[in-house]
Design an enzyme around this catalytic site. Sequence first.
Site, mmCIF file in Angstrom:
data_model
loop_
_atom_site.group_PDB
_atom_site.id
_atom_site.type_symbol
_atom_site.label_atom_id
_atom_site.label_comp_id
_atom_site.label_asym_id
_atom_site.label_seq_id
_atom_site.Cartn_x
_atom_site.Cartn_y
_atom_site.Cartn_z
ATOM 1 N N ARG A 164 0.825 -1.220 0.000
ATOM 2 C CA ARG A 164 0.000 0.000 0.000
ATOM 3 C C ARG A 164 0.857 1.268 0.000
ATOM 4 O O ARG A 164 0.507 2.272 0.613
ATOM 5 C CB ARG A 164 -0.959 0.031 1.197
ATOM 6 C CG ARG A 164 -1.975 -1.079 1.243
ATOM 7 C CD ARG A 164 -2.986 -0.976 0.100
ATOM 8 N NE ARG A 164 -4.097 -1.880 0.305
ATOM 9 C CZ ARG A 164 -4.091 -3.174 -0.009
ATOM 10 N NH1 ARG A 164 -3.018 -3.714 -0.589
ATOM 11 N NH2 ARG A 164 -5.143 -3.918 0.219
ATOM 12 N N SER A 184 -10.638 -0.920 3.604
ATOM 13 C CA SER A 184 -9.871 -1.085 4.856
ATOM 14 C C SER A 184 -9.439 0.283 5.368
ATOM 15 O O SER A 184 -8.804 1.042 4.631
ATOM 16 C CB SER A 184 -8.612 -1.907 4.616
ATOM 17 O OG SER A 184 -8.929 -3.172 4.091
ATOM 18 N N GLU A 223 -4.867 3.516 6.620
ATOM 19 C CA GLU A 223 -4.605 3.302 5.199
ATOM 20 C C GLU A 223 -5.268 4.402 4.369
ATOM 21 O O GLU A 223 -4.769 4.798 3.316
ATOM 22 C CB GLU A 223 -5.168 1.933 4.791
ATOM 23 C CG GLU A 223 -4.567 1.374 3.533
ATOM 24 C CD GLU A 223 -5.606 1.006 2.507
ATOM 25 O OE1 GLU A 223 -5.560 1.589 1.414
ATOM 26 O OE2 GLU A 223 -6.456 0.160 2.799
HETATM 27 P P1 FAD Z 1 -8.992 8.677 -4.460
HETATM 28 O O1 FAD Z 1 -9.670 8.261 -3.206
HETATM 29 O O2 FAD Z 1 -9.674 9.676 -5.317
HETATM 30 O O3 FAD Z 1 -7.531 9.209 -4.106
HETATM 31 C C1 FAD Z 1 -6.693 8.471 -3.244
HETATM 32 C C2 FAD Z 1 -5.378 9.260 -3.050
HETATM 33 O O4 FAD Z 1 -4.652 9.314 -4.273
HETATM 34 C C3 FAD Z 1 -5.605 10.727 -2.644
HETATM 35 O O5 FAD Z 1 -4.536 11.095 -1.809
HETATM 36 C C4 FAD Z 1 -5.548 11.471 -3.965
HETATM 37 O O6 FAD Z 1 -5.135 12.823 -3.796
HETATM 38 C C5 FAD Z 1 -4.516 10.663 -4.736
HETATM 39 N N1 FAD Z 1 -4.761 10.598 -6.179
HETATM 40 C C6 FAD Z 1 -5.864 10.066 -6.796
HETATM 41 N N2 FAD Z 1 -5.698 10.102 -8.122
HETATM 42 C C7 FAD Z 1 -4.488 10.651 -8.368
HETATM 43 C C8 FAD Z 1 -3.753 10.965 -9.551
HETATM 44 N N3 FAD Z 1 -4.234 10.701 -10.757
HETATM 45 N N4 FAD Z 1 -2.534 11.548 -9.418
HETATM 46 C C9 FAD Z 1 -2.036 11.829 -8.197
HETATM 47 N N5 FAD Z 1 -2.685 11.564 -7.047
HETATM 48 C C10 FAD Z 1 -3.879 10.984 -7.125
HETATM 49 N N6 FAD Z 1 -7.803 -0.847 -2.051
HETATM 50 C C11 FAD Z 1 -6.988 -1.916 -2.238
HETATM 51 O O7 FAD Z 1 -5.769 -1.745 -2.450
HETATM 52 N N7 FAD Z 1 -7.467 -3.182 -2.207
HETATM 53 C C12 FAD Z 1 -8.763 -3.450 -2.008
HETATM 54 O O8 FAD Z 1 -9.165 -4.601 -1.985
HETATM 55 C C13 FAD Z 1 -9.657 -2.354 -1.807
HETATM 56 N N8 FAD Z 1 -10.964 -2.560 -1.570
HETATM 57 C C14 FAD Z 1 -11.803 -1.503 -1.382
HETATM 58 C C15 FAD Z 1 -13.160 -1.762 -1.173
HETATM 59 C C16 FAD Z 1 -14.053 -0.717 -0.986
HETATM 60 C C17 FAD Z 1 -15.505 -1.022 -0.759
HETATM 61 C C18 FAD Z 1 -13.589 0.624 -1.031
HETATM 62 C C19 FAD Z 1 -14.540 1.773 -0.870
HETATM 63 C C20 FAD Z 1 -12.230 0.887 -1.227
HETATM 64 C C21 FAD Z 1 -11.328 -0.172 -1.400
HETATM 65 N N9 FAD Z 1 -9.949 0.031 -1.616
HETATM 66 C C22 FAD Z 1 -9.116 -1.033 -1.834
HETATM 67 C C23 FAD Z 1 -9.402 1.401 -1.591
HETATM 68 C C24 FAD Z 1 -9.535 2.159 -2.931
HETATM 69 O O9 FAD Z 1 -10.456 1.527 -3.772
HETATM 70 C C25 FAD Z 1 -8.185 2.268 -3.643
HETATM 71 O O10 FAD Z 1 -7.235 2.924 -2.818
HETATM 72 C C26 FAD Z 1 -8.300 3.029 -4.967
HETATM 73 O O11 FAD Z 1 -7.098 2.909 -5.699
HETATM 74 C C27 FAD Z 1 -8.595 4.510 -4.770
HETATM 75 O O12 FAD Z 1 -8.852 5.074 -6.040
HETATM 76 P P2 FAD Z 1 -9.584 6.475 -6.178
HETATM 77 O O13 FAD Z 1 -9.510 6.871 -7.602
HETATM 78 O O14 FAD Z 1 -10.919 6.426 -5.580
HETATM 79 O O15 FAD Z 1 -8.607 7.384 -5.317
HETATM 80 N N1 EPU Z 2 -10.656 -11.206 10.112
HETATM 81 C C1 EPU Z 2 -11.356 -11.367 11.281
HETATM 82 N N2 EPU Z 2 -12.395 -10.501 11.540
HETATM 83 C C2 EPU Z 2 -12.720 -9.513 10.674
HETATM 84 C C3 EPU Z 2 -11.992 -9.339 9.486
HETATM 85 C C4 EPU Z 2 -10.946 -10.219 9.227
HETATM 86 O O1 EPU Z 2 -11.063 -12.245 12.085
HETATM 87 O O2 EPU Z 2 -13.666 -8.783 10.975
HETATM 88 C C5 EPU Z 2 -9.573 -12.169 9.804
HETATM 89 C C6 EPU Z 2 -10.037 -13.140 8.694
HETATM 90 O O3 EPU Z 2 -10.697 -14.238 9.225
HETATM 91 C C7 EPU Z 2 -8.724 -13.532 8.060
HETATM 92 C C8 EPU Z 2 -7.893 -12.260 8.179
HETATM 93 O O4 EPU Z 2 -8.466 -11.497 9.230
HETATM 94 O O5 EPU Z 2 -8.098 -14.540 8.797
HETATM 95 C C9 EPU Z 2 -7.794 -11.473 6.884
HETATM 96 O O6 EPU Z 2 -9.083 -11.047 6.477
HETATM 97 P P1 EPU Z 2 -9.464 -10.779 4.929
HETATM 98 O O7 EPU Z 2 -9.113 -11.964 4.116
HETATM 99 O O8 EPU Z 2 -10.861 -10.283 4.899
HETATM 100 O O9 EPU Z 2 -8.467 -9.655 4.463
HETATM 101 P P2 EPU Z 2 -7.902 -8.345 5.186
HETATM 102 O O10 EPU Z 2 -6.492 -8.603 5.591
HETATM 103 O O11 EPU Z 2 -8.834 -7.862 6.228
HETATM 104 C C10 EPU Z 2 -6.841 -7.343 3.030
HETATM 105 C C11 EPU Z 2 -6.792 -6.005 2.364
HETATM 106 C C12 EPU Z 2 -8.045 -5.786 1.544
HETATM 107 C C13 EPU Z 2 -8.130 -6.872 0.483
HETATM 108 C C14 EPU Z 2 -8.171 -8.233 1.184
HETATM 109 C C15 EPU Z 2 -8.122 -9.384 0.196
HETATM 110 C C16 EPU Z 2 -5.432 -4.534 3.720
HETATM 111 C C17 EPU Z 2 -5.397 -3.402 4.671
HETATM 112 N N3 EPU Z 2 -6.644 -4.945 3.346
HETATM 113 O O12 EPU Z 2 -7.924 -7.311 3.965
HETATM 114 O O13 EPU Z 2 -7.938 -4.531 0.894
HETATM 115 O O14 EPU Z 2 -9.275 -6.718 -0.316
HETATM 116 O O15 EPU Z 2 -7.019 -8.373 2.057
HETATM 117 O O16 EPU Z 2 -6.850 -9.496 -0.329
HETATM 118 O O17 EPU Z 2 -4.377 -5.029 3.309
HETATM 119 C C18 EPU Z 2 -8.419 -2.193 1.098
HETATM 120 O O18 EPU Z 2 -7.204 -1.990 0.988
HETATM 121 O O19 EPU Z 2 -9.249 -1.265 1.199
HETATM 122 C C19 EPU Z 2 -8.921 -3.572 1.099
HETATM 123 C C20 EPU Z 2 -10.212 -3.866 1.232
#
Ligand code: FAD
Ligand code: EPU
Length: 335
Positions: A161, A235, A331
């Site tokens: 990240r 997250s 994050e």
């Molecule tokens: P924004 O929120 O608009 O911006 C994020 C940051 O980047 C800000 O600081 C902004 O100023 C900067 N920025 C944005 N665009 C640019 C650009 N073009 N140039 C320079 N700076 C820029 N993330 C994961 O890694 N894994 C996941 O599994 C994951 N699951 C998610 C699930 C949900 C339901 C939600 C709501 C979010 C999740 N995220 C996850 C977080 C998010 O989706 C990512 O961080 C995504 O890349 C953000 O994109 P955005 O365009 O919305 O960025």
């Molecule tokens: N867990 C719990 N309770 C909870 C949530 C998780 O016990 O409420 C335990 C699960 O049972 C598992 C472990 O924690 O053993 C990991 O959980 P999960 O697989 O849901 O993934 P995570 O580590 O919570 C990360 C990323 C997610 C990404 C998933 C899948 C980070 C901070 N988050 O979540 O990214 O989608 O793995 O790869 O690394 C995001 O960045 O916004 C995001 C959603």
Amino acid sequence: MLDKNIDLKPYNTFGISVKADYFAAFQDVSSLARLLRDNWKKNITILGGGSNVLFTQQYEGLILRNEIKGKEVVKEDDDFVFVKAGAGENWHEFVLYSISNDWGGIENLSLIPGSVGASPMQNIGAYGVEIKDVFHELEAFNIETGKLETFNHSECEFGYRESVFKRALKGIYVITSVTFRLNIKHEINTSYGAINSELEAKGIKSPSIKDISDAVIAIRQSKLPDPNQIGNAGSFFKNPVVEKAVLTKIQEKYPEVPFYPIDDNHVKLPAGWLIDTAGWKGKRIANYGVHSKQALVLVNYDDATGKEIYALSQKILDDIEGKFGVLLEREVNII
Ligand code: FAD
Ligand code: EPU
């Protein structure tokens, strides 16, 4: 033309209502350059899909929304296709577009909200894959010099990240396009256990990239809240990397604690498990709280303020430090 005194609620997935003094969108590099030149005295924040930000106060400055579109194949060989995408493209639509062209590599990153441009910012990752695994290069506009520059893989300094754009070069560049190296010969990645269970349940033995994408979408929909229904930014905290001694201490009370080895002396702990075990999962305070199916996700049920959600995150942070001796790191970008 700048819009004035704009409510940012439609522009962030947390659904936080705060005003920005000024707001504008740009669809190409020349309009971005013009906006930056004409407003150089103002504070400026670039926004993509707003899915990784928490606004905690009125924004005194200019929000610039990246809407640069476009997708093109720039190079192709026997193994790889190099696809360049505008930073304002929607990430999940880009994943579906790749799958429909039979290009592999990003199917495990299905259904992550946000834009292509933000994907390398913090090296988005899920289900065993990170952007760094398919990243070729990006173009970024230097706000200080007004020049467009190219960054290769090593120059982005990707980490968990993390990238150089969140650290040493924070606030200096606007990412305008990203080129990905996608696989023509697919490498199916089912290293994340839940994917296998999902495929087994469907009786799929040799999955296609579409099968993987469908499995990831099903897993995500089962535990992550849909921002169109409940405000959130995914997250809220990172999974902390700690010394093994910290794990050993936690294991004395909780032998079942999940962990992922990092090196000889360090492990990564799931912050979701820590927050869940500390009793926060599903906790609701007025119109905001901790998601009931994933404790790592803070949610805005209705009209919470960013300050309230930030204060909740601080309480959780303090509690986890007190109970487990682990300091969590946010994050989500706090603005
Ligand atoms: P924004 O929120 O608009 O911006 C994020 C940051 O980047 C800000 O600081 C902004 O100023 C900067 N920025 C944005 N665009 C640019 C650009 N073009 N140039 C320079 N700076 C820029 N993330 C994961 O890694 N894994 C996941 O599994 C994951 N699951 C998610 C699930 C949900 C339901 C939600 C709501 C979010 C999740 N995220 C996850 C977080 C998010 O989706 C990512 O961080 C995504 O890349 C953000 O994109 P955005 O365009 O919305 O960025
Ligand atoms: N867990 C719990 N309770 C909870 C949530 C998780 O016990 O409420 C335990 C699960 O049972 C598992 C472990 O924690 O053993 C990991 O959980 P999960 O697989 O849901 O993934 P995570 O580590 O919570 C990360 C990323 C997610 C990404 C998933 C899948 C980070 C901070 N988050 O979540 O990214 O989608 O793995 O790869 O690394 C995001 O960045 O916004 C995001 C959603």
